[in-house]
Design a protein around this motif. Sequence first.
Motif, PDB file in Angstrom:
ATOM      1  N   ILE A   1      12.845 -40.923 -18.138  1.00  0.00           N
ATOM      2  CA  ILE A   1      13.648 -40.140 -17.195  1.00  0.00           C
ATOM      3  C   ILE A   1      14.858 -40.937 -16.728  1.00  0.00           C
ATOM      4  N   ASN A   2      14.660 -42.212 -16.439  1.00  0.00           N
ATOM      5  CA  ASN A   2      15.769 -43.048 -15.949  1.00  0.00           C
ATOM      6  C   ASN A   2      16.786 -43.343 -17.038  1.00  0.00           C
ATOM      7  N   ARG A   3      16.341 -43.314 -18.279  1.00  0.00           N
ATOM      8  CA  ARG A   3      17.249 -43.635 -19.375  1.00  0.00           C
ATOM      9  C   ARG A   3      18.303 -42.543 -19.574  1.00  0.00           C
ATOM     10  N   PHE A   4      17.976 -41.315 -19.175  1.00  0.00           N
ATOM     11  CA  PHE A   4      18.868 -40.189 -19.414  1.00  0.00           C
ATOM     12  C   PHE A   4      19.262 -39.575 -18.075  1.00  0.00           C
ATOM     13  N   PRO A   5      20.309 -40.090 -17.451  1.00  0.00           N
ATOM     14  CA  PRO A   5      20.666 -39.634 -16.089  1.00  0.00           C
ATOM     15  C   PRO A   5      21.043 -38.155 -16.044  1.00  0.00           C
ATOM     16  N   GLY A   6      21.688 -37.636 -17.094  1.00  0.00           N
ATOM     17  CA  GLY A   6      22.041 -36.220 -17.099  1.00  0.00           C
ATOM     18  C   GLY A   6      20.800 -35.345 -17.103  1.00  0.00           C
ATOM     19  N   PHE A   7      19.845 -35.702 -17.925  1.00  0.00           N
ATOM     20  CA  PHE A   7      18.584 -34.955 -17.973  1.00  0.00           C
ATOM     21  C   PHE A   7      17.858 -35.061 -16.634  1.00  0.00           C
ATOM     22  N   LYS A   8      17.845 -36.265 -16.055  1.00  0.00           N
ATOM     23  CA  LYS A   8      17.154 -36.476 -14.771  1.00  0.00           C
ATOM     24  C   LYS A   8      17.807 -35.646 -13.670  1.00  0.00           C
ATOM     25  N   LYS A   9      19.114 -35.631 -13.647  1.00  0.00           N
ATOM     26  CA  LYS A   9      19.824 -34.891 -12.601  1.00  0.00           C
ATOM     27  C   LYS A   9      19.542 -33.397 -12.712  1.00  0.00           C
ATOM     28  N   ARG A  10      19.605 -32.876 -13.921  1.00  0.00           N
ATOM     29  CA  ARG A  10      19.373 -31.448 -14.116  1.00  0.00           C
ATOM     30  C   ARG A  10      17.924 -31.092 -13.767  1.00  0.00           C
ATOM     31  N   MET A  11      16.982 -31.937 -14.160  1.00  0.00           N
ATOM     32  CA  MET A  11      15.576 -31.677 -13.862  1.00  0.00           C
ATOM     33  C   MET A  11      15.342 -31.659 -12.362  1.00  0.00           C
ATOM     34  N   GLU A  12      15.894 -32.644 -11.643  1.00  0.00           N
ATOM     35  CA  GLU A  12      15.680 -32.710 -10.194  1.00  0.00           C
ATOM     36  C   GLU A  12      16.354 -31.543  -9.494  1.00  0.00           C
ATOM     37  N   TRP A  13      17.531 -31.144  -9.964  1.00  0.00           N
ATOM     38  CA  TRP A  13      18.197 -29.982  -9.360  1.00  0.00           C
ATOM     39  C   TRP A  13      17.341 -28.738  -9.530  1.00  0.00           C
ATOM     40  N   PHE A  14      16.809 -28.553 -10.706  1.00  0.00           N
ATOM     41  CA  PHE A  14      16.007 -27.356 -10.982  1.00  0.00           C
ATOM     42  C   PHE A  14      14.759 -27.337 -10.113  1.00  0.00           C
ATOM     43  N   LEU A  15      14.122 -28.497  -9.971  1.00  0.00           N
ATOM     44  CA  LEU A  15      12.903 -28.556  -9.155  1.00  0.00           C
ATOM     45  C   LEU A  15      13.209 -28.288  -7.683  1.00  0.00           C
ATOM     46  N   ASP A  16      14.381 -28.755  -7.224  1.00  0.00           N
ATOM     47  CA  ASP A  16      14.738 -28.577  -5.812  1.00  0.00           C
ATOM     48  C   ASP A  16      15.222 -27.164  -5.515  1.00  0.00           C
ATOM     49  N   ASN A  17      15.922 -26.564  -6.457  1.00  0.00           N
ATOM     50  CA  ASN A  17      16.580 -25.289  -6.192  1.00  0.00           C
ATOM     51  C   ASN A  17      15.846 -24.071  -6.737  1.00  0.00           C
ATOM     52  N   ARG A  18      14.868 -24.273  -7.570  1.00  0.00           N
ATOM     53  CA  ARG A  18      14.106 -23.136  -8.094  1.00  0.00           C
ATOM     54  C   ARG A  18      12.611 -23.346  -7.865  1.00  0.00           C
ATOM     55  N   PRO A  19      12.205 -23.640  -6.632  1.00  0.00           N
ATOM     56  CA  PRO A  19      10.784 -23.930  -6.397  1.00  0.00           C
ATOM     57  C   PRO A  19       9.888 -22.728  -6.667  1.00  0.00           C
ATOM     58  N   GLU A  20      10.440 -21.504  -6.521  1.00  0.00           N
ATOM     59  CA  GLU A  20       9.604 -20.324  -6.752  1.00  0.00           C
ATOM     60  C   GLU A  20       9.161 -20.230  -8.217  1.00  0.00           C
ATOM     61  N   VAL A  21       9.890 -20.908  -9.094  1.00  0.00           N
ATOM     62  CA  VAL A  21       9.538 -20.919 -10.513  1.00  0.00           C
ATOM     63  C   VAL A  21       8.830 -22.216 -10.887  1.00  0.00           C
ATOM     64  N   SER A  22       9.419 -23.330 -10.471  1.00  0.00           N
ATOM     65  CA  SER A  22       8.919 -24.626 -10.938  1.00  0.00           C
ATOM     66  C   SER A  22       7.582 -25.021 -10.331  1.00  0.00           C
ATOM     67  N   ALA A  23       7.167 -24.372  -9.253  1.00  0.00           N
ATOM     68  CA  ALA A  23       5.911 -24.765  -8.608  1.00  0.00           C
ATOM     69  C   ALA A  23       4.753 -23.850  -8.964  1.00  0.00           C
ATOM     70  N   ARG A  24       5.038 -22.794  -9.752  1.00  0.00           N
ATOM     71  CA  ARG A  24       3.964 -21.849 -10.066  1.00  0.00           C
ATOM     72  C   ARG A  24       3.376 -22.128 -11.444  1.00  0.00           C
TER      73      ARG A  24
END
Length: 1099
Positions: A820-843
């Motif tokens: 995850i740390n090796r690919f900052p673009g992937f990490k940033k997009r993943m964290e954004w998705f988890l923070d902003n789409r919890p209704e999807v990512s947590a189910r």
Amino acid sequence: MASDAVKRVQDKLFKGTPAESPQDLPSEKDIGAPALTIDIPKPSTASGPSALRPKLTKPIDTTPSVLQDQEAEPPRAFRLRLAETLGHDYKGAERFRLEQDGKKEKHWKRWGPYLSDRQWATVREDYSDNGDAWSHFPHEHSRSRAYRWGEDGIGGISDNHQRLCFGLSLWNEQDPILKERLYGVTGHQGNHGEDVKELYYYLDSTPTHSYMKFLYKYPQRAYPYEQLVKENQQRNREMSEYEIMDTGAFDEDRYWDVFMEYAKDESDPDSIYIRITSYNRGPEPATLHVIPQLWFPNTWSWPLEKPPMPTLTGSIRGNDNIKCITARHATLGKTHLYCLPSPPPVGPSNDFEVDPDIDAVDPELLFTENNTNFSRLYGGNNETPFVKDAFHDHIIPSHRPPTSETEEEGFFSHRTRPRTASVYGGEPEDVPEEGPCTPFPLLPTFVNPEGKGTKSAAHYVFRDVPGHGGCAVVRLKLTPKKIGRDLSLEDEVVFDDAVEERRQEADEFYGGLVFGPISDDLKQIMRQALGGMLWTKQYYRFIQKEWLEGDPTQPPPPPNRKFIRNREWKHLHIEDILSMPDKWEYPFFAAWDTAFHCLPLAVVDPAFAKKQLDLLTREWYMKPDGQIPAYEWNFSDVNPPVHAWATFRVFKIERKLYGREDLAFLERVFQKLLLNFTWWVNRKDQGGNNVFEGGFLGLDNIGAFNRSEPLPTGGILRQADGTAWMAFYCLNMLNMALELAKHNPVYEDIASKFFEHFIFIADAMTFKEGDNEISLWNEQDGMYYDAIEFSPGHSMQLPIRSLVGLIPLYATLVLEPSVINRFPGFKKRMEWFLDNRPEVSARNMANMKVGGKEQRRLLALADKDRLVKILEKMLDEDEFLSEYGIRSLSKLHKDHPWGMDVHGQRYEVGYWPGDSKSGMFGGNSNWRGPIWLATNFLLIESLQRFYQYYGDELQVECPTGSGDYMNLVGVAEEIQHRIIHIFGRDVQGRRATNGGVPKFDYDPHFRDYVWFYEFFHGDDGKGLGASHQTGWSGLVAYHILQSGVTCRLPKTPRTPRSVLNHYFDETMTSEFGDEPKSAYSGISAFELNTLGDVSPAAL
């Protein structure tokens, strides 16, 4: 008395001692040579060409040139000379050949076991108007009718373009026909579909086929052709199949063990030693005709413009008057088959003394044309006087047309008879077959007296071979060399030495895969499994345009034939060596089978494994819209999307075991899989809601309804397994993209795309239709189920506990923090998705925000709670967990079948642990209870991945109710051991796969040989389905190599869990090379030429 040279060879053959070995090479004992040696009779001094072993007077042609050794007396083994030359770079003679082949220095794979076991009754040979391949080209036609698309034979070989073929035929003086191909009942005749009714075993093969061994057991009684058909047709699906052992054909051990060995010359891949050794296991002397055949496939009867005709001609060569068949082909060149005189049969003594007063057995060379006998089959005119079935007529008097009372002996009349089945003797003479009767031309002989043709044979007759192990041996050599330049053609000791050297090199190769104290029995199982997979390669030719339109020199196919099958696959142009599931029952590639084949194949030959995966995505296979062809009965059928998983696993296996990263292969297949993934999304997600239908998805009869057809209830079937397979596909594409992103940052964005797609698919396991929500998860039962959606807001789950509910566990991926740390673009997009789409990512999935062991992140459909609930049932011995692996359907349904009535018809699923009781998908496979190694394999890997995340924190009861708790890697190993127990001997000497047949378990001429069936009985482990399915059932070799060290004997207490500590190496570095990580297994100090650990984490 035999000479000292002969005695030396006998000592090696009979006692298994190595010829010579320096201290730095493993001994035969160390590398676990299997107890499958063959006793070979030797001529006495008087009958042999030389009493002494001759010197090698020519330098050895190999690379490097310093291997030349002209002065050795006797000559030292090739592997010893090679080891001295290469020093520390020596990895074994077979590894050396693989490297030469990979570098294109020598074409070691040009010749191999590329003949099919059955070409008759295949879709390729079917030109009928109804698609009934079984009836259009039956077994009765196969000896008389030229094949269009391939060739078959017993234990045969060909070159990689199938220009020239070699195979074995036999006659016991009782059969109505020569035994030149394997027999079985067809899909119409068998009570569980098609099934081969022969006893044969693939015993050994190296990846380059430098050494191969095959065993065929041939009855001395007349082969019971009609009995097998009649009895199987009378049995219903509730009854067991009627097998060759049930007929009495092998009673009193009245049969022959016929071993075939092939060995390539140490430096010439086109020179092949062939040794056929036949043992009379019966109580009395018996006669055997051994008739090896060499022939060209018929390529000249189909096109308007005839290709250059190949020729076979006979001659006598050398001072010893050796019979020779010379083959000439426009592209293959010239090669010779030298048919050496054989010593007369000898009794069952290790001295194998040959009486010098008895003449050697000299073969009769026979020639004909590989052309259809139109006269016999259809009452028509033959293209040539000599035809395909000529050897049957020449050797077997009863096969010839009847002579008239007025004709002189030796001439054949124009009398008529029924055209085929009468040779079996079971059909009344006054009831002819459909079709014309058969006029035969007047000819003085059935074979060409001029000694030429396109099909040839060497006819050896061994009279009165002693019983109780008497032996006869045939030696042949296929080589482009002239007789004066090959000492093995003049001295049988040199010939047998060469075969023995290749066998020892095979021992060395397989010994290099094994580490730790694995039992000899498991080593033999592993070797036969891998050897069988290498034997089941086949030259597969299918050009759709030519097949569909027909040939210009033949009658045009029926017009409606164009609409029966495979019409839309116009681009298909296949001419390749492919891995078959089973060369008799399934002599065609099957896409998802191939994916599983490639894992064990990658251990022994990663180049071949990669080629298989690459081919299926090439433009002459894959449709332009991205669909991968399924199998020839219907290329458009949909198999589970496992290609990406297999591709990445093969890539990582090669990296670990061979130290090579084939990024070009990975990227090439990945790019094509993007097309295939798009096809799945566009074609199998009708509502655009990430819920996938897919159809039967390889699981044939697992549901109450045929999942490839419209539901009788109406509505749409929402498939839990179809959706889970796509989640699994997403995660593998994500994993591959991250690997490629290490070398090309463009793939980082693609990885993000597959991450998000996985999240949406996971959310779809509880999908929405407007304001209505329909779940595929049943909270009360703790299982995933299929559901029928009748209309928005109206749906019904199908509460069938089957693999459908376990497959969601496959969709599991663990991401290392270093990745995850090796690919900052992937990490940033993943964290954004988890923070902003919890209704999807947590189910419906594990919480991506919560780090697991060493802060790893888990992508999975099942969170911890659902995982535990599913495992509670999966590990329950009254539900899924058998003594021999995970059942495909819960045993709960034995007493509680589930079904429903629709329009007066009952649709029901019950627990059937054995063969199928329905005709769905041909009735020859069953997913309602039996154990399948492929689906078990993916469950095992999923548990290993879950362990990477949860570690020892998550302990589950295994078996459920036992009070024995273990971590998930312990559960994975327990399932592996139970699968191994299908094949391994228990404390009483029984193998579960043998189904309780005492002869298979205890007879010394059976007990060491193993069949790798298609699937296995859910309760007792008996082998079922295709008996030579060394395709995905060969996965047992992978399990043995990974966990055979700790595998207990079947039916004994489990090993204490503390033993599992050897699976963990806390100092293993990440595959991305950044920080230490804990991983499933490995003894990390092992060299590259040992298997070590090939679990997902370690790779």
